[in-house]
Design an enzyme around this catalytic site. Structure first.
Site, PDB file in Angstrom:
ATOM      1  N   GLU A 245      -6.441  16.818   1.698  1.00 32.64           N
ATOM      2  CA  GLU A 245      -5.192  16.051   2.356  1.00 32.64           C
ATOM      3  C   GLU A 245      -5.175  14.770   1.561  1.00 32.64           C
ATOM      4  OE1 GLU A 245      -4.597  13.716   6.603  1.00 32.64           O
ATOM      5  OE2 GLU A 245      -6.108  15.170   6.414  1.00 32.64           O
ATOM      6  N   ARG A 246      -6.179  14.097   1.019  1.00 28.51           N
ATOM      7  CA  ARG A 246      -6.053  12.728   0.632  1.00 28.51           C
ATOM      8  C   ARG A 246      -5.477  12.973  -0.940  1.00 28.51           C
ATOM      9  NH1 ARG A 246     -10.871   9.964   3.741  1.00 28.51           N
ATOM     10  NH2 ARG A 246      -9.776   9.770   5.776  1.00 28.51           N
ATOM     11  N   GLY A 342      17.953  -6.465  -7.562  1.00 26.13           N
ATOM     12  CA  GLY A 342      18.694  -7.603  -6.856  1.00 26.13           C
ATOM     13  C   GLY A 342      19.307  -7.010  -5.399  1.00 26.13           C
ATOM     14  N   GLY A 367      -5.334   8.133   6.924  1.00 26.29           N
ATOM     15  CA  GLY A 367      -6.207   7.285   6.748  1.00 26.29           C
ATOM     16  C   GLY A 367      -6.032   6.038   6.235  1.00 26.29           C
ATOM     17  N   THR A 368      -6.027   4.745   7.028  1.00 24.25           N
ATOM     18  CA  THR A 368      -5.469   3.715   6.146  1.00 24.25           C
ATOM     19  C   THR A 368      -6.197   3.379   4.939  1.00 24.25           C
ATOM     20  OG1 THR A 368      -6.938   2.197   7.334  1.00 24.25           O
ATOM     21  CG2 THR A 368      -4.808   3.022   8.512  1.00 24.25           C
TER      22      THR A 368
END
Length: 380
Positions: A245-246, A342, A367-368
């Site tokens: 997953e990560r 810009g 997961g943070t």
């Protein structure tokens, strides 16, 4: 277009598949990107088109209706999807939910769901997050109690990707609240089951094309056969899937970072200011040079991580480090690229605006990134 000439994670079959992915996306996704954003959902016609092209759940074994390919093919899809600038929930099904069905499912469950997941007829979701439980899945409060031959589910979930589209949801429940994490189980809930209701399609900062929903369970009854994997082993099953997953998030992040960089290069070489192109200013060149160096490192690291995972060697802390590093890089590239645009960067008509908005959540879900640091630190 992503330059893969210097990559080492893929073989000729992967690159031939990449050509197919690009053609399918060019026909069935690119012309509808704005439509998906406006409607807040990717229609089933796109899912079916990907299914027909072999781009949904390609790792599923042939006996279950799939192609039996390796995870590298998933990575090709994830890279091209992210580089294209779409937040469609295909990778959730390809890289995350399908593994639960194929690895943990009974033969009946596999036959019921996997062929449809491959063809695009069945869209899936996994309901982990709750209003009071995000990165800490041990805090899940949704319960499932066995009553005769049925599980009775009560609780609510939020921020669920594919929540509006989903035909079946893997629900993370407490089947024995007294056991904490050891009392967690995974239960399948089909759309249309009495007591299961979808809330609104949530209004997010970015990733507008991804249907993200609240889900509610009020005395929702499903057969006890809908248990996925072992009773009380849900938390373990979730942890077992974390590396892939990560890594999946890292793959998309790297490709998104590259797209932001490429947009900045193209814009600054075309835009004139004070009699020369914006690219010719030292600040622009140095900013882009710094990002180019980090992207070079990023692609090499990503290929290393993909190869590790294909060998079954990628650890949870390594995958967490990849998620941390690549999503941080994505945000750095997107923010710097927007600045180099810009005022134009603040306009939704320019791709960088969407890339910037969509990148922000990458450091939160899965997961943070603060939790990623905690996971990595435990392995030191």
């Amino acid at each position: 277009m992503l330059d893969t000439s210097k990559r080492f994670a893929y073989n000729d079959d992967h690159e031939a598949f990449r050509d197919t992915v690009r053609k399918v996306f060019a026909e069935h996704m690119v012309p509808y990107l704005d439509k998906h954003e406006e409607e807040g959902i990717v229609g089933r016609e796109a899912w079916k088109a990907l299914g027909e092209a072999g781009m949904l759940c390609p790792t599923v074994a042939e006996e279950n209706g799939g192609l039996g390919l390796d995870f590298g093919f998933n990575c090709v899809i994830a890279e091209e999807l992210s580089y294209m600038g779409s937040s469609a929930g295909f990778t959730l099904q390809n890289d995350i939910t399908v593994n639960y069905y194929e690895r943990l499912g009974t033969e009946e469950q596999k036959q019921k769901y996997l062929p449809g997941m491959v063809s695009g007829d069945i869209i899936t979701a996994i309901a982990m997050t709750e209003p009071g439980a995000g990165s800490d899945l041990q805090g899940v409060r949704t319960t499932a109690k066995l009553d005769g031959d049925e599980w009775v589910i009560n609780g609510s979930k939020t921020y669920i990707t594919n929540g509006q589209n989903a035909d079946c949801v893997i629900v993370v429940c407490k089947t024995d609240p007294s056991q904490g994490a050891k009392g967690t189980s995974l239960i399948l809930v089909d759309a249309g089951t009495p007591g299961f209701e979808r809330g609104r399609n949530l209004d997010k900062i970015g990733q507008h094309a991804a249907d993200t929903s609240e889900l509610f369970f009020n005395d929702c009854r499903v057969p006890k056969e809908n248990l996925l994997g072992g009773e009380g082993r849900g938390f373990i099953h979730l942890m077992e899937e974390l590396p892939q997953e990560r890594l999946s998030i890292a793959v998309g992040a790297q490709a998104g970072a590259q797209r932001a960089f490429d947009e900045a290069v193209n814009f600054t070489k075309d835009r004139k200011a004070f009699g020369k192109t914006v690219f010719e200013f030292q600040n622009t060149k140095f900013t882009l040079a710094d990002l180019a160096a980090k992207l070079q490192v990023g692609w090499a690291h990503l290929d290393w991580a993909i190869q590790r995972h294909l060998k079954g060697e990628l650890t949870t802390d390594e995958a967490s480090a990849a998620k941390l590093w690549h999503t941080d890089l994505q945000w750095e590239c997107c923010d710097a690229a927007l600045q180099l645009h810009g005022g134009a960067g603040y306009m939704n008509e320019y791709p960088i605006a969407r890339l910037w908005r969509d990148a922000r959540v990458q450091r939160i879900y899965g997961g943070t990134n603060e939790i990623m640091k905690e996971v990595v630190s435990r392995a030191i």
